[in-house]
Motif scaffolding. Structure first.
Motif, PDB file in Angstrom:
ATOM      1  N   ALA A   1       0.816  -1.306   0.077  1.00 27.37           N
ATOM      2  CA  ALA A   1      -0.178   0.148   0.050  1.00 27.37           C
ATOM      3  C   ALA A   1       0.711   1.390  -0.058  1.00 27.37           C
ATOM      4  CB  ALA A   1      -1.052  -0.010   1.190  1.00 27.37           C
ATOM      5  N   TYR A   2       1.961   1.234   0.790  1.00 32.40           N
ATOM      6  CA  TYR A   2       2.919   2.306   0.770  1.00 32.40           C
ATOM      7  C   TYR A   2       3.643   2.560  -0.621  1.00 32.40           C
ATOM      8  CZ  TYR A   2       6.853   5.137   1.813  1.00 32.40           C
ATOM      9  OH  TYR A   2       8.055   6.081   1.708  1.00 32.40           O
ATOM     10  N   ASP A   3       3.876   1.450  -1.199  1.00 35.30           N
ATOM     11  CA  ASP A   3       4.651   1.515  -2.618  1.00 35.30           C
ATOM     12  C   ASP A   3       3.645   2.323  -3.557  1.00 35.30           C
ATOM     13  OD1 ASP A   3       6.457   0.435  -4.888  1.00 35.30           O
ATOM     14  OD2 ASP A   3       4.520  -0.372  -5.300  1.00 35.30           O
ATOM     15  N   ARG A   4       2.252   1.731  -3.500  1.00 37.02           N
ATOM     16  CA  ARG A   4       1.110   2.439  -4.321  1.00 37.02           C
ATOM     17  C   ARG A   4       0.997   3.848  -4.163  1.00 37.02           C
ATOM     18  NH1 ARG A   4       1.577   1.147  -8.464  1.00 37.02           N
ATOM     19  NH2 ARG A   4       3.601   0.441  -7.867  1.00 37.02           N
ATOM     20  N   TYR A   5       0.854   4.064  -2.833  1.00 37.30           N
ATOM     21  CA  TYR A   5       0.814   5.407  -2.619  1.00 37.30           C
ATOM     22  C   TYR A   5       2.128   6.582  -2.896  1.00 37.30           C
ATOM     23  CZ  TYR A   5       1.896   9.603   0.614  1.00 37.30           C
ATOM     24  OH  TYR A   5       2.361  10.538   1.191  1.00 37.30           O
ATOM     25  N   VAL A   6       3.218   5.923  -2.824  1.00 38.69           N
ATOM     26  CA  VAL A   6       4.510   6.599  -3.391  1.00 38.69           C
ATOM     27  C   VAL A   6       4.232   6.855  -5.019  1.00 38.69           C
ATOM     28  CG1 VAL A   6       6.839   6.743  -3.648  1.00 38.69           C
ATOM     29  CG2 VAL A   6       6.018   6.083  -1.570  1.00 38.69           C
ATOM     30  N   ALA A   7       3.803   5.576  -5.735  1.00 35.92           N
ATOM     31  CA  ALA A   7       3.823   5.656  -7.060  1.00 35.92           C
ATOM     32  C   ALA A   7       2.677   6.652  -7.535  1.00 35.92           C
ATOM     33  CB  ALA A   7       3.570   4.486  -7.617  1.00 35.92           C
ATOM     34  N   ILE A   8       1.879   6.830  -6.963  1.00 33.15           N
ATOM     35  CA  ILE A   8       0.697   7.591  -7.389  1.00 33.15           C
ATOM     36  C   ILE A   8       0.844   9.283  -6.792  1.00 33.15           C
ATOM     37  CG2 ILE A   8      -1.729   8.032  -7.158  1.00 33.15           C
ATOM     38  CD1 ILE A   8      -2.348   5.002  -7.128  1.00 33.15           C
ATOM     39  N   CYS A   9       1.119   9.116  -5.362  1.00 34.16           N
ATOM     40  CA  CYS A   9       1.024  10.594  -4.883  1.00 34.16           C
ATOM     41  C   CYS A   9       2.578  11.129  -5.023  1.00 34.16           C
ATOM     42  CB  CYS A   9       0.833  10.397  -3.508  1.00 34.16           C
ATOM     43  SG  CYS A   9      -0.925   9.927  -2.956  1.00 34.16           S
ATOM     44  N   ALA A  10       3.489  10.675  -5.278  1.00 37.74           N
ATOM     45  CA  ALA A  10       4.950  11.084  -5.422  1.00 37.74           C
ATOM     46  C   ALA A  10       5.678  10.453  -6.645  1.00 37.74           C
ATOM     47  CB  ALA A  10       5.582  11.284  -3.961  1.00 37.74           C
TER      48      ALA A  10
ATOM     49  N   ALA B   1      -5.709  11.747  -4.554  1.00 39.71           N
ATOM     50  CA  ALA B   1      -5.152  12.103  -5.592  1.00 39.71           C
ATOM     51  C   ALA B   1      -5.681  11.518  -6.843  1.00 39.71           C
ATOM     52  CB  ALA B   1      -3.804  11.143  -5.746  1.00 39.71           C
ATOM     53  N   VAL B   2      -6.427  10.237  -6.904  1.00 36.71           N
ATOM     54  CA  VAL B   2      -7.267   9.896  -8.104  1.00 36.71           C
ATOM     55  C   VAL B   2      -8.306  10.976  -8.260  1.00 36.71           C
ATOM     56  CG1 VAL B   2      -8.719   8.189  -8.806  1.00 36.71           C
ATOM     57  CG2 VAL B   2      -6.621   7.443  -7.665  1.00 36.71           C
ATOM     58  N   LEU B   3      -8.863  11.523  -7.264  1.00 31.66           N
ATOM     59  CA  LEU B   3     -10.007  12.379  -7.556  1.00 31.66           C
ATOM     60  C   LEU B   3      -9.442  13.577  -8.323  1.00 31.66           C
ATOM     61  CD1 LEU B   3     -11.851  12.473  -4.064  1.00 31.66           C
ATOM     62  CD2 LEU B   3     -12.561  11.509  -6.240  1.00 31.66           C
ATOM     63  N   LYS B   4      -8.234  13.727  -8.249  1.00 32.77           N
ATOM     64  CA  LYS B   4      -7.747  14.906  -9.021  1.00 32.77           C
ATOM     65  C   LYS B   4      -7.339  14.882 -10.624  1.00 32.77           C
ATOM     66  CE  LYS B   4      -5.516  16.959  -4.840  1.00 32.77           C
ATOM     67  NZ  LYS B   4      -4.305  17.421  -4.230  1.00 32.77           N
ATOM     68  N   ILE B   5      -7.525  13.644 -10.945  1.00 29.34           N
ATOM     69  CA  ILE B   5      -6.973  13.107 -12.406  1.00 29.34           C
ATOM     70  C   ILE B   5      -8.275  13.541 -13.225  1.00 29.34           C
ATOM     71  CG2 ILE B   5      -7.088  11.117 -13.902  1.00 29.34           C
ATOM     72  CD1 ILE B   5      -6.180   9.261 -11.556  1.00 29.34           C
TER      73      ILE B   5
ATOM     74  N   SER C   1      -9.235  12.811 -16.341  1.00 30.55           N
ATOM     75  CA  SER C   1      -9.792  11.813 -17.262  1.00 30.55           C
ATOM     76  C   SER C   1     -10.898  10.886 -16.332  1.00 30.55           C
ATOM     77  CB  SER C   1      -8.643  10.690 -17.870  1.00 30.55           C
ATOM     78  OG  SER C   1      -9.540   9.770 -18.486  1.00 30.55           O
ATOM     79  N   THR C   2     -12.030  11.016 -16.687  1.00 31.00           N
ATOM     80  CA  THR C   2     -13.353  10.189 -16.238  1.00 31.00           C
ATOM     81  C   THR C   2     -12.884   8.562 -16.285  1.00 31.00           C
ATOM     82  OG1 THR C   2     -14.949  11.516 -16.899  1.00 31.00           O
ATOM     83  CG2 THR C   2     -15.479   9.593 -15.977  1.00 31.00           C
ATOM     84  N   HIS C   3     -12.386   8.400 -17.467  1.00 29.73           N
ATOM     85  CA  HIS C   3     -12.046   6.978 -17.689  1.00 29.73           C
ATOM     86  C   HIS C   3     -10.544   6.548 -16.669  1.00 29.73           C
ATOM     87  CE1 HIS C   3     -10.939   3.072 -19.711  1.00 29.73           C
ATOM     88  NE2 HIS C   3      -9.761   3.342 -19.811  1.00 29.73           N
ATOM     89  N   GLY C   4      -9.629   7.259 -16.547  1.00 27.26           N
ATOM     90  CA  GLY C   4      -8.649   7.182 -15.768  1.00 27.26           C
ATOM     91  C   GLY C   4      -9.025   7.066 -14.113  1.00 27.26           C
ATOM     92  N   LYS C   5     -10.006   7.758 -13.932  1.00 20.56           N
ATOM     93  CA  LYS C   5     -10.606   7.622 -12.493  1.00 20.56           C
ATOM     94  C   LYS C   5     -11.452   6.586 -12.067  1.00 20.56           C
ATOM     95  CE  LYS C   5     -11.446  12.739 -11.643  1.00 20.56           C
ATOM     96  NZ  LYS C   5     -12.578  13.634 -11.305  1.00 20.56           N
ATOM     97  N   LYS C   6     -12.143   6.182 -13.085  1.00 21.48           N
ATOM     98  CA  LYS C   6     -12.921   4.706 -12.952  1.00 21.48           C
ATOM     99  C   LYS C   6     -12.038   3.716 -13.090  1.00 21.48           C
ATOM    100  CE  LYS C   6     -16.634   2.003 -14.934  1.00 21.48           C
ATOM    101  NZ  LYS C   6     -17.316   1.991 -16.287  1.00 21.48           N
ATOM    102  N   LYS C   7     -10.844   3.568 -13.790  1.00 23.30           N
ATOM    103  CA  LYS C   7      -9.761   2.495 -13.743  1.00 23.30           C
ATOM    104  C   LYS C   7      -9.191   2.279 -12.422  1.00 23.30           C
ATOM    105  CE  LYS C   7      -6.184   0.726 -16.212  1.00 23.30           C
ATOM    106  NZ  LYS C   7      -4.986   0.761 -17.356  1.00 23.30           N
ATOM    107  N   ALA C   8      -8.586   3.668 -11.934  1.00 18.26           N
ATOM    108  CA  ALA C   8      -8.122   3.581 -10.702  1.00 18.26           C
ATOM    109  C   ALA C   8      -8.809   3.212  -9.441  1.00 18.26           C
ATOM    110  CB  ALA C   8      -7.465   4.977 -10.514  1.00 18.26           C
ATOM    111  N   PHE C   9     -10.218   3.775  -9.597  1.00 19.87           N
ATOM    112  CA  PHE C   9     -11.111   3.330  -8.151  1.00 19.87           C
ATOM    113  C   PHE C   9     -11.488   1.795  -8.415  1.00 19.87           C
ATOM    114  CE2 PHE C   9     -12.501   8.178  -7.927  1.00 19.87           C
ATOM    115  CZ  PHE C   9     -12.153   8.144  -6.654  1.00 19.87           C
ATOM    116  N   ASN C  10     -11.578   1.153  -9.522  1.00 21.01           N
ATOM    117  CA  ASN C  10     -11.828  -0.283  -9.592  1.00 21.01           C
ATOM    118  C   ASN C  10     -10.684  -1.083  -9.192  1.00 21.01           C
ATOM    119  OD1 ASN C  10     -14.349   0.012 -10.774  1.00 21.01           O
ATOM    120  ND2 ASN C  10     -13.911  -0.137 -13.111  1.00 21.01           N
TER     121      ASN C  10
END
Length: 313
Positions: free
Chosen positions: A119-128, A224-228, A230-239
């Motif tokens: 989870a920390y790895d994904r946090y760094v990858a997406i948020c930093a 961070a995803v909410l700031k994307i 692209s609607t498609h990008g948000k949907k893919k990330a949330f899924n």
């Protein structure tokens, strides 16, 4: 001189999930299939990552350790249960019971902390993302995995050694399919205050705290995803994140319910059902959730299956 450990029994009886022969046969085949799926899929994940150079990244390094932990975690309990169903002998020696407690806690603890590292790895990858390679270097990843193994080993040792202090004076039937720590403690006829304190204090360090860290990481990821744009990008990330979080909550939620809820709320059926969830169901789901929804992982698996064996001498 009186022995400090006044254990007067040499074995425990694992009552399992049912005492009806028809139900036991059904449970045997059900758990055998689930166990084989868990072991084979996790082995495939490990092989695919090892043989594909493109997957030699921190995320897949953690995934390899999670798959290995899942195989060992499930193998610490299910094979013994399957043998009991086949043989009809549900006895387990005192020493074997302690060994099962140790390995169950060891590999379960590794899964708990590895999931937090992922989870920390994904946090760094997406948020930093710009600092990802610097933060998640090989040394940092190796340190996190080594910390997971050491942390889990210390936790398992503390609980297992604490069990040897208890006395068991006759009642040796365990209403479970393996030697689950809290159930074994309840069988003791000596004071269990120290063991209960260790469950709450030491156990929370390897379950509750990593779970809170995971929730915080995913909260930051969702923001961070909410700031994307692209609607498609948000949907893919949330899924993707949603499915990860659902399995994590199932795993940690059932463990926390068994070990940290008041004893007055416990029943044998409720505890065994929860144990099935975190010992077999979530390790079986992890390869599908973390890997088969990933295009890179699918490609690596296709390459693994398409390789022709070298028959040359």
């Amino acid at each position: 001189m009186e022995r400090r450990n006044r254990t007067s029994i040499s074995e425990f009886i694992l009552l399992g999930l049912s005492n009806q022969p028809e139900q036991e046969r059904l449970l045997f085949f059900l758990f055998l299939v689930m166990y084989l799926i868990t072991v084979l899929w996790n082995l495939l994940i490990i092989l695919a990552i090892r043989t594909d150079a493109h997957l030699h990244t921190p995320m897949y390094f953690f995934l390899t350790n999670l798959s290995l932990g899942d195989i060992c975690f499930t193998s610490s309990t299910v094979p013994k249960m399957l043998v009991n169903y086949l043989s009809g002998n549900k006895a387990i020696t005192y020493t074997s019971c302690l060994a099962q407690v140790f390995f169950f806690l060891l590999f379960g603890g590794i899964d708990c902390v590895i999931l937090a590292s992922m989870a920390y790895d994904r946090y760094v990858a997406i948020c930093a993302p710009l600092h990802y390679n610097m933060i998640m270097s090989q040394k940092v990843c190796a340190f996190l995995v080594a910390l997971c193994w050491c942390w889990a080993c210390i936790d398992a040792l503390i609980h297992t050694v604490s069990l040897t202090r208890l006395s068991f004076c006759g009642h040796n039937e365990i209403p479970h399919f393996f030697c689950e720590l809290s159930v074994v403690i309840r069988l003791a006829c000596s004071d269990t205050l120290f063991n209960d304190l260790m469950v709450y204090i030491v156990g929370s360090l390897i379950t509750v705290i990593p779970f809170i860290c995971i929730l915080i990481s995913y909260m930051c990821i969702f923001i961070a995803v909410l700031k994307i744009p692209s609607t498609h990008g948000k949907k893919k990330a949330f899924n993707t994140c949603g499915s990860h979080l659902a399995v994590v909550c199932l795993f940690y939620g059932t463990i926390i319910e068994v070990y940290f809820s008041p004893r007055s709320t416990h029943t044998a059926q409720k505890d065994t059902t929860s144990a099935v969830m975190y010992t077999l169901v979530t390790p079986m789901l992890n390869p599908f959730i973390y890997s088969l929804r990933n295009n890179d992982m699918k490609r690596a698996l296709r390459m693994l299956f398409s390789r022709k064996p070298d028959l040359s001498l």
